[in-house]
Design a protein around this motif. Structure first.
Motif, PDB file in Angstrom:
ATOM      1  N   ALA A  44     117.068 -15.290  21.174  1.00 22.64           N
ATOM      2  CA  ALA A  44     117.297 -14.614  22.451  1.00 22.64           C
ATOM      3  C   ALA A  44     116.740 -13.195  22.428  1.00 22.64           C
ATOM      4  O   ALA A  44     116.141 -12.733  23.406  1.00 22.64           O
ATOM      5  CB  ALA A  44     118.799 -14.595  22.764  1.00 22.64           C
ATOM      6  N   LEU A  48     113.809 -11.953  25.062  1.00 20.45           N
ATOM      7  CA  LEU A  48     114.082 -10.883  26.018  1.00 20.45           C
ATOM      8  C   LEU A  48     113.234  -9.640  25.765  1.00 20.45           C
ATOM      9  O   LEU A  48     112.811  -8.965  26.708  1.00 20.45           O
ATOM     10  CB  LEU A  48     115.567 -10.518  25.973  1.00 20.45           C
ATOM     11  CG  LEU A  48     116.524 -11.568  26.547  1.00 20.45           C
ATOM     12  CD1 LEU A  48     117.954 -11.219  26.192  1.00 20.45           C
ATOM     13  CD2 LEU A  48     116.353 -11.677  28.057  1.00 20.45           C
ATOM     14  N   TYR A  76     108.895 -25.216  30.101  1.00 21.25           N
ATOM     15  CA  TYR A  76     109.004 -24.013  29.282  1.00 21.25           C
ATOM     16  C   TYR A  76     109.084 -24.387  27.794  1.00 21.25           C
ATOM     17  O   TYR A  76     109.487 -25.498  27.437  1.00 21.25           O
ATOM     18  CB  TYR A  76     110.239 -23.184  29.668  1.00 21.25           C
ATOM     19  CG  TYR A  76     111.567 -23.858  29.353  1.00 21.25           C
ATOM     20  CD1 TYR A  76     112.221 -23.641  28.136  1.00 21.25           C
ATOM     21  CD2 TYR A  76     112.173 -24.708  30.275  1.00 21.25           C
ATOM     22  CE1 TYR A  76     113.426 -24.257  27.852  1.00 21.25           C
ATOM     23  CE2 TYR A  76     113.376 -25.332  30.000  1.00 21.25           C
ATOM     24  CZ  TYR A  76     114.012 -25.097  28.784  1.00 21.25           C
ATOM     25  OH  TYR A  76     115.206 -25.722  28.511  1.00 21.25           O
ATOM     26  N   LEU A 156     110.056 -15.589  31.602  1.00 19.53           N
ATOM     27  CA  LEU A 156     111.141 -16.350  30.999  1.00 19.53           C
ATOM     28  C   LEU A 156     111.772 -17.309  31.999  1.00 19.53           C
ATOM     29  O   LEU A 156     111.865 -17.020  33.192  1.00 19.53           O
ATOM     30  CB  LEU A 156     112.232 -15.418  30.473  1.00 19.53           C
ATOM     31  CG  LEU A 156     111.876 -14.529  29.283  1.00 19.53           C
ATOM     32  CD1 LEU A 156     113.095 -13.697  28.880  1.00 19.53           C
ATOM     33  CD2 LEU A 156     111.379 -15.350  28.101  1.00 19.53           C
ATOM     34  N   LYS A 157     112.196 -18.461  31.465  1.00 20.41           N
ATOM     35  CA  LYS A 157     113.066 -19.361  32.213  1.00 20.41           C
ATOM     36  C   LYS A 157     114.486 -19.014  31.787  1.00 20.41           C
ATOM     37  O   LYS A 157     114.801 -18.981  30.598  1.00 20.41           O
ATOM     38  CB  LYS A 157     112.755 -20.825  31.873  1.00 20.41           C
ATOM     39  CG  LYS A 157     111.448 -21.331  32.443  1.00 20.41           C
ATOM     40  CD  LYS A 157     111.564 -21.558  33.942  1.00 20.41           C
ATOM     41  CE  LYS A 157     110.315 -22.245  34.483  1.00 20.41           C
ATOM     42  NZ  LYS A 157     110.420 -22.503  35.932  1.00 20.41           N
ATOM     43  N   THR A 158     115.356 -18.766  32.738  1.00 18.17           N
ATOM     44  CA  THR A 158     116.723 -18.357  32.417  1.00 18.17           C
ATOM     45  C   THR A 158     117.725 -19.206  33.182  1.00 18.17           C
ATOM     46  O   THR A 158     117.396 -19.879  34.158  1.00 18.17           O
ATOM     47  CB  THR A 158     116.956 -16.878  32.769  1.00 18.17           C
ATOM     48  OG1 THR A 158     116.774 -16.696  34.180  1.00 18.17           O
ATOM     49  CG2 THR A 158     115.984 -15.978  32.024  1.00 18.17           C
ATOM     50  N   SER A 159     118.953 -19.162  32.711  1.00 19.31           N
ATOM     51  CA  SER A 159     120.053 -19.797  33.431  1.00 19.31           C
ATOM     52  C   SER A 159     121.219 -18.820  33.442  1.00 19.31           C
ATOM     53  O   SER A 159     121.379 -18.011  32.522  1.00 19.31           O
ATOM     54  CB  SER A 159     120.472 -21.108  32.754  1.00 19.31           C
ATOM     55  OG  SER A 159     121.056 -20.867  31.497  1.00 19.31           O
ATOM     56  N   LYS A 162     123.551 -19.745  30.303  1.00 21.37           N
ATOM     57  CA  LYS A 162     123.036 -19.709  28.935  1.00 21.37           C
ATOM     58  C   LYS A 162     122.039 -18.585  28.674  1.00 21.37           C
ATOM     59  O   LYS A 162     121.599 -18.413  27.539  1.00 21.37           O
ATOM     60  CB  LYS A 162     122.394 -21.048  28.585  1.00 21.37           C
ATOM     61  CG  LYS A 162     123.380 -22.209  28.549  1.00 21.37           C
ATOM     62  CD  LYS A 162     122.696 -23.477  28.077  1.00 21.37           C
ATOM     63  CE  LYS A 162     123.692 -24.631  27.961  1.00 21.37           C
ATOM     64  NZ  LYS A 162     123.041 -25.884  27.481  1.00 21.37           N
ATOM     65  N   GLY A 163     121.669 -17.837  29.701  1.00 21.82           N
ATOM     66  CA  GLY A 163     120.718 -16.754  29.495  1.00 21.82           C
ATOM     67  C   GLY A 163     119.304 -17.272  29.343  1.00 21.82           C
ATOM     68  O   GLY A 163     118.925 -18.279  29.965  1.00 21.82           O
ATOM     69  N   PRO A 164     118.468 -16.619  28.503  1.00 17.62           N
ATOM     70  CA  PRO A 164     117.066 -17.043  28.366  1.00 17.62           C
ATOM     71  C   PRO A 164     116.941 -18.418  27.724  1.00 17.62           C
ATOM     72  O   PRO A 164     117.493 -18.667  26.659  1.00 17.62           O
ATOM     73  CB  PRO A 164     116.460 -15.952  27.477  1.00 17.62           C
ATOM     74  CG  PRO A 164     117.613 -15.427  26.686  1.00 17.62           C
ATOM     75  CD  PRO A 164     118.792 -15.480  27.613  1.00 17.62           C
ATOM     76  N   ARG A 165     116.229 -19.305  28.396  1.00 19.75           N
ATOM     77  CA  ARG A 165     116.045 -20.661  27.872  1.00 19.75           C
ATOM     78  C   ARG A 165     114.712 -20.813  27.160  1.00 19.75           C
ATOM     79  O   ARG A 165     114.552 -21.687  26.311  1.00 19.75           O
ATOM     80  CB  ARG A 165     116.145 -21.681  29.003  1.00 19.75           C
ATOM     81  CG  ARG A 165     117.491 -21.672  29.710  1.00 19.75           C
ATOM     82  CD  ARG A 165     117.536 -22.699  30.825  1.00 19.75           C
ATOM     83  NE  ARG A 165     117.490 -24.048  30.298  1.00 19.75           N
ATOM     84  CZ  ARG A 165     118.568 -24.743  29.940  1.00 19.75           C
ATOM     85  NH1 ARG A 165     119.760 -24.195  30.041  1.00 19.75           N
ATOM     86  NH2 ARG A 165     118.452 -25.976  29.479  1.00 19.75           N
TER      87      ARG A 165
END
Length: 206
Positions: A44, A48, A76, A156-159, A162-165
């Motif tokens: 992570a 980031l 991703y 970045l792909k994030t959720s 869960k944060g950065p995927r």
């Protein structure tokens, strides 16, 4: 097969058994790395802060992402990118990327080795394997591709939960190269065709 020669830029990097220890590699409490497993906090951090997963230095002009056919399907790559020179070393040194490891390790079995400080280490605690580990354990290695792209397209792909995927593969004109063919199943072969990914050269085994 002998370990890959360590380039001069890694002269002061930590090593284990003749290999540079990737920054994101999971480590035991005594400092010994567990190659093939990752430290999710460090992953992570690299995602980031746009850092290289091997040397931990910031990525600058161009980056290389290692991706499997399933990653192209998801859109991703789940692991951090690398500097081109770091990726070149990783491809030579990593048993999976170099094609020296024909199958994924069985991560569903209890850890065979504990470090010298198991009471303070993850290896001394009972853990459940991840869903991805269960799916891949013992199966033939999947194809791996290197995806080279300019940092201007780093996204970045994030959720929310869960944060950065991972790093988006929605790139304008990436340079995609087959690194290791492995033993793709029908699903992976379908993804290779759908996404127009490179195939092994005729007359080679990948």
């Amino acid at each position: 097969m002998a370990n890959a020669a360590i380039p001069i830029q890694f002269a002061y990097a930590p090593t284990h058994n003749g290999m540079v220890i990737p920054y994101i590699a999971l480590r035991h409490a005594d400092g010994t790395p567990e190659f093939g497993q990752i430290d999710h906090d460090r992953v992570a951090e690299c995602l980031l802060e746009k850092r290289c997963q091997l040397c931990a230095q910031r990525l600058t002009d161009t980056a290389v992402l290692m991706a499997r056919p399933q990653d192209f399907g998801a859109g991703y790559g789940p692991e951090p990118a690398q500097h081109p020179q770091c990726a070149a070393y990783a491809i030579r040194a990593c048993p999976m990327l170099s094609g020296r490891l024909p199958r994924h390790r069985d991560r569903t079995r209890p850890q065979r080795r504990q470090c010298s400080r198991p009471a303070a280490c993850w290896c001394g605690q009972p853990t459940e394997p991840s869903a991805d580990a269960i799916i891949r354990s013992g199966r033939a290695a999947t194809p791996w591709y290197s995806v080279r792209f300019p940092m201007a397209e780093y996204e970045l792909k994030t959720s929310a939960r869960k944060g950065p995927r991972g790093i988006s593969l929605a790139l304008t004109n990436p340079k995609i190269r087959l690194v290791s063919w492995g033993g793709p199943d029908q699903a992976d072969l379908g993804r290779v065709i759908v996404f127009g990914l490179p195939l092994p050269d005729a007359g080679t085994d990948g």
